[in-house]
Design a protein around this motif. Structure first.
Motif, PDB file in Angstrom:
ATOM      1  N   TYR A 167       0.812  -1.220   0.000  1.00 23.91           N
ATOM      2  CA  TYR A 167       0.000   0.000   0.000  1.00 23.91           C
ATOM      3  C   TYR A 167       0.849   1.275   0.000  1.00 23.91           C
ATOM      4  CZ  TYR A 167      -3.662  -3.293   1.442  1.00 23.91           C
ATOM      5  OH  TYR A 167      -4.535  -4.353   1.511  1.00 23.91           O
ATOM      6  N   ASP A 168       2.161   1.146  -0.061  1.00 21.90           N
ATOM      7  CA  ASP A 168       3.037   2.315   0.045  1.00 21.90           C
ATOM      8  C   ASP A 168       2.812   3.358  -1.047  1.00 21.90           C
ATOM      9  OD1 ASP A 168       4.151   1.283   2.322  1.00 21.90           O
ATOM     10  OD2 ASP A 168       6.040   0.666   1.377  1.00 21.90           O
ATOM     11  N   GLY A 169       2.326   2.967  -2.215  1.00 23.18           N
ATOM     12  CA  GLY A 169       2.133   3.901  -3.318  1.00 23.18           C
ATOM     13  C   GLY A 169       0.858   4.720  -3.250  1.00 23.18           C
ATOM     14  N   VAL A 170       0.072   4.524  -2.194  1.00 23.18           N
ATOM     15  CA  VAL A 170      -1.193   5.248  -2.031  1.00 23.18           C
ATOM     16  C   VAL A 170      -1.182   5.966  -0.685  1.00 23.18           C
ATOM     17  CG1 VAL A 170      -3.703   5.022  -1.850  1.00 23.18           C
ATOM     18  CG2 VAL A 170      -2.438   3.526  -3.408  1.00 23.18           C
ATOM     19  N   ALA A 171      -1.377   7.269  -0.715  1.00 18.69           N
ATOM     20  CA  ALA A 171      -1.432   8.045   0.530  1.00 18.69           C
ATOM     21  C   ALA A 171      -2.820   7.931   1.154  1.00 18.69           C
ATOM     22  CB  ALA A 171      -1.125   9.509   0.243  1.00 18.69           C
ATOM     23  N   VAL A 172      -2.860   7.981   2.464  1.00 20.57           N
ATOM     24  CA  VAL A 172      -4.128   8.117   3.188  1.00 20.57           C
ATOM     25  C   VAL A 172      -4.133   9.521   3.754  1.00 20.57           C
ATOM     26  CG1 VAL A 172      -5.529   7.352   5.130  1.00 20.57           C
ATOM     27  CG2 VAL A 172      -4.326   5.665   3.719  1.00 20.57           C
ATOM     28  N   GLN A 173      -5.087  10.320   3.283  1.00 20.56           N
ATOM     29  CA  GLN A 173      -5.235  11.702   3.730  1.00 20.56           C
ATOM     30  C   GLN A 173      -6.621  11.848   4.329  1.00 20.56           C
ATOM     31  OE1 GLN A 173      -4.634  13.434  -0.125  1.00 20.56           O
ATOM     32  NE2 GLN A 173      -2.417  13.170  -0.055  1.00 20.56           N
ATOM     33  N   GLU A 174      -6.811  12.850   5.141  1.00 16.21           N
ATOM     34  CA  GLU A 174      -8.128  13.044   5.749  1.00 16.21           C
ATOM     35  C   GLU A 174      -8.497  14.514   5.770  1.00 16.21           C
ATOM     36  OE1 GLU A 174      -8.182  12.756  10.251  1.00 16.21           O
ATOM     37  OE2 GLU A 174      -6.265  11.758   9.807  1.00 16.21           O
ATOM     38  N   MET A 175      -9.784  14.742   5.802  1.00 15.09           N
ATOM     39  CA  MET A 175     -10.302  16.101   5.907  1.00 15.09           C
ATOM     40  C   MET A 175     -11.709  16.029   6.482  1.00 15.09           C
ATOM     41  SD  MET A 175     -11.238  17.099   1.968  1.00 15.09           S
ATOM     42  CE  MET A 175     -12.630  18.193   2.238  1.00 15.09           C
ATOM     43  N   PRO A 176     -12.181  17.111   7.064  1.00 16.29           N
ATOM     44  CA  PRO A 176     -13.552  17.114   7.559  1.00 16.29           C
ATOM     45  C   PRO A 176     -14.544  17.298   6.416  1.00 16.29           C
ATOM     46  CG  PRO A 176     -12.466  19.171   8.125  1.00 16.29           C
ATOM     47  CD  PRO A 176     -11.450  18.311   7.445  1.00 16.29           C
ATOM     48  N   CYS A 177     -15.555  16.507   6.418  1.00 15.05           N
ATOM     49  CA  CYS A 177     -16.738  16.607   5.570  1.00 15.05           C
ATOM     50  C   CYS A 177     -16.478  16.653   4.065  1.00 15.05           C
ATOM     51  CB  CYS A 177     -17.607  17.790   5.965  1.00 15.05           C
ATOM     52  SG  CYS A 177     -19.310  17.548   5.383  1.00 15.05           S
ATOM     53  N   LEU A 178     -16.826  15.567   3.417  1.00 16.48           N
ATOM     54  CA  LEU A 178     -16.825  15.502   1.958  1.00 16.48           C
ATOM     55  C   LEU A 178     -18.207  15.840   1.388  1.00 16.48           C
ATOM     56  CD1 LEU A 178     -14.671  12.296   1.308  1.00 16.48           C
ATOM     57  CD2 LEU A 178     -14.010  14.673   0.919  1.00 16.48           C
ATOM     58  N   PHE A 179     -19.124  16.243   2.231  1.00 16.10           N
ATOM     59  CA  PHE A 179     -20.490  16.629   1.854  1.00 16.10           C
ATOM     60  C   PHE A 179     -21.281  15.468   1.247  1.00 16.10           C
ATOM     61  CE2 PHE A 179     -20.715  21.514   1.658  1.00 16.10           C
ATOM     62  CZ  PHE A 179     -19.869  21.639   2.737  1.00 16.10           C
ATOM     63  N   ALA A 180     -21.020  14.277   1.729  1.00 21.31           N
ATOM     64  CA  ALA A 180     -21.774  13.094   1.300  1.00 21.31           C
ATOM     65  C   ALA A 180     -22.402  12.453   2.530  1.00 21.31           C
ATOM     66  CB  ALA A 180     -20.861  12.119   0.572  1.00 21.31           C
ATOM     67  N   CYS A 181     -22.992  13.273   3.370  1.00 21.29           N
ATOM     68  CA  CYS A 181     -23.433  12.867   4.697  1.00 21.29           C
ATOM     69  C   CYS A 181     -24.412  11.697   4.705  1.00 21.29           C
ATOM     70  CB  CYS A 181     -24.027  14.062   5.435  1.00 21.29           C
ATOM     71  SG  CYS A 181     -22.837  15.412   5.624  1.00 21.29           S
ATOM     72  N   GLN A 182     -25.299  11.612   3.744  1.00 22.59           N
ATOM     73  CA  GLN A 182     -26.243  10.495   3.742  1.00 22.59           C
ATOM     74  C   GLN A 182     -25.551   9.183   3.393  1.00 22.59           C
ATOM     75  OE1 GLN A 182     -29.157  11.687   0.861  1.00 22.59           O
ATOM     76  NE2 GLN A 182     -28.185  10.547  -0.788  1.00 22.59           N
ATOM     77  N   ASP A 183     -24.336   9.270   2.872  1.00 27.64           N
ATOM     78  CA  ASP A 183     -23.575   8.082   2.487  1.00 27.64           C
ATOM     79  C   ASP A 183     -22.399   7.862   3.429  1.00 27.64           C
ATOM     80  OD1 ASP A 183     -25.072   7.317   0.130  1.00 27.64           O
ATOM     81  OD2 ASP A 183     -24.324   9.169  -0.748  1.00 27.64           O
ATOM     82  N   PHE A 184     -22.597   8.034   4.734  1.00 24.36           N
ATOM     83  CA  PHE A 184     -21.637   7.868   5.812  1.00 24.36           C
ATOM     84  C   PHE A 184     -20.372   7.081   5.445  1.00 24.36           C
ATOM     85  CE2 PHE A 184     -24.726   4.530   5.783  1.00 24.36           C
ATOM     86  CZ  PHE A 184     -24.002   3.377   6.027  1.00 24.36           C
ATOM     87  N   CYS A 185     -19.300   7.339   6.192  1.00 22.81           N
ATOM     88  CA  CYS A 185     -17.990   6.714   5.995  1.00 22.81           C
ATOM     89  C   CYS A 185     -17.582   6.768   4.528  1.00 22.81           C
ATOM     90  CB  CYS A 185     -17.958   5.301   6.555  1.00 22.81           C
ATOM     91  SG  CYS A 185     -17.979   5.279   8.366  1.00 22.81           S
ATOM     92  N   THR A 186     -17.301   7.991   4.092  1.00 23.67           N
ATOM     93  CA  THR A 186     -17.051   8.303   2.686  1.00 23.67           C
ATOM     94  C   THR A 186     -15.570   8.571   2.444  1.00 23.67           C
ATOM     95  OG1 THR A 186     -19.250   9.305   2.596  1.00 23.67           O
ATOM     96  CG2 THR A 186     -17.742   9.876   0.841  1.00 23.67           C
ATOM     97  N   VAL A 187     -15.109   8.124   1.272  1.00 21.81           N
ATOM     98  CA  VAL A 187     -13.739   8.388   0.841  1.00 21.81           C
ATOM     99  C   VAL A 187     -13.749   8.873  -0.603  1.00 21.81           C
ATOM    100  CG1 VAL A 187     -12.746   6.651   2.397  1.00 21.81           C
ATOM    101  CG2 VAL A 187     -13.283   6.025   0.036  1.00 21.81           C
TER     102      VAL A 187
END
Length: 135
Positions: free
Chosen positions: A50-70
């Motif tokens: 998995y080293d070639g893929v970063a895991v980044q995070e931010m608050p709210c992707l505005f897909a609230c009805q579709d919880f746990c969103t990436v």
């Protein structure tokens, strides 16, 4: 406010997502997005594949009805928003497994036969890369 991150293949996870369709937090008062981000980091740390893929995070992707969103993204590739995941290590592994295939693809399109079962049914939208549309 924008924060600059590496411009390579990445999973951008919403760290404020609901735990499920009917609960904002889990039994310990922790958001599902927080749990999913932790699971993504834990699974990624345990596998060099998995080293070639970063895991980044931010608050709210505005897909609230579709919880746990990436959001999966990479320069010059179609992007995808996926959601409705349980905030578990199994979901994190499926997301990372797909992300590796996505990163290796020419335009971000992974043949369905190569999708891990854990991502099937979780796609919400796809987005074209800047300056392009998909044919």
């Amino acid at each position: 406010m924008l924060t600059r991150v590496d411009d390579g293949p990445a999973i951008v996870a919403c760290n404020t997502c609901r735990h499920s369709s009917d609960a904002r937090d889990d039994g310990d008062g922790v958001r599902g997005g927080t749990r999913l981000v932790a699971a993504l980091h834990a699974v990624k740390a345990g596998h060099a594949s998995y080293d070639g893929v970063a895991v980044q995070e931010m608050p709210c992707l505005f897909a609230c009805q579709d919880f746990c969103t990436v959001h999966l993204r990479a320069p010059g590739k179609v992007g995808y928003v996926l959601g409705r995941f349980a905030p578990t290590q199994d979901a994190a592994q499926a997301i990372l497994d797909y992300a590796v295939r996505y990163a290796a693809s020419e335009m971000g399109q992974v043949p369905y036969r190569d999708w891990p079962d854990g991502v099937k049914g979780h796609f919400i939208t796809r987005t074209p890369p800047a300056g392009f549309v998909v044919e």
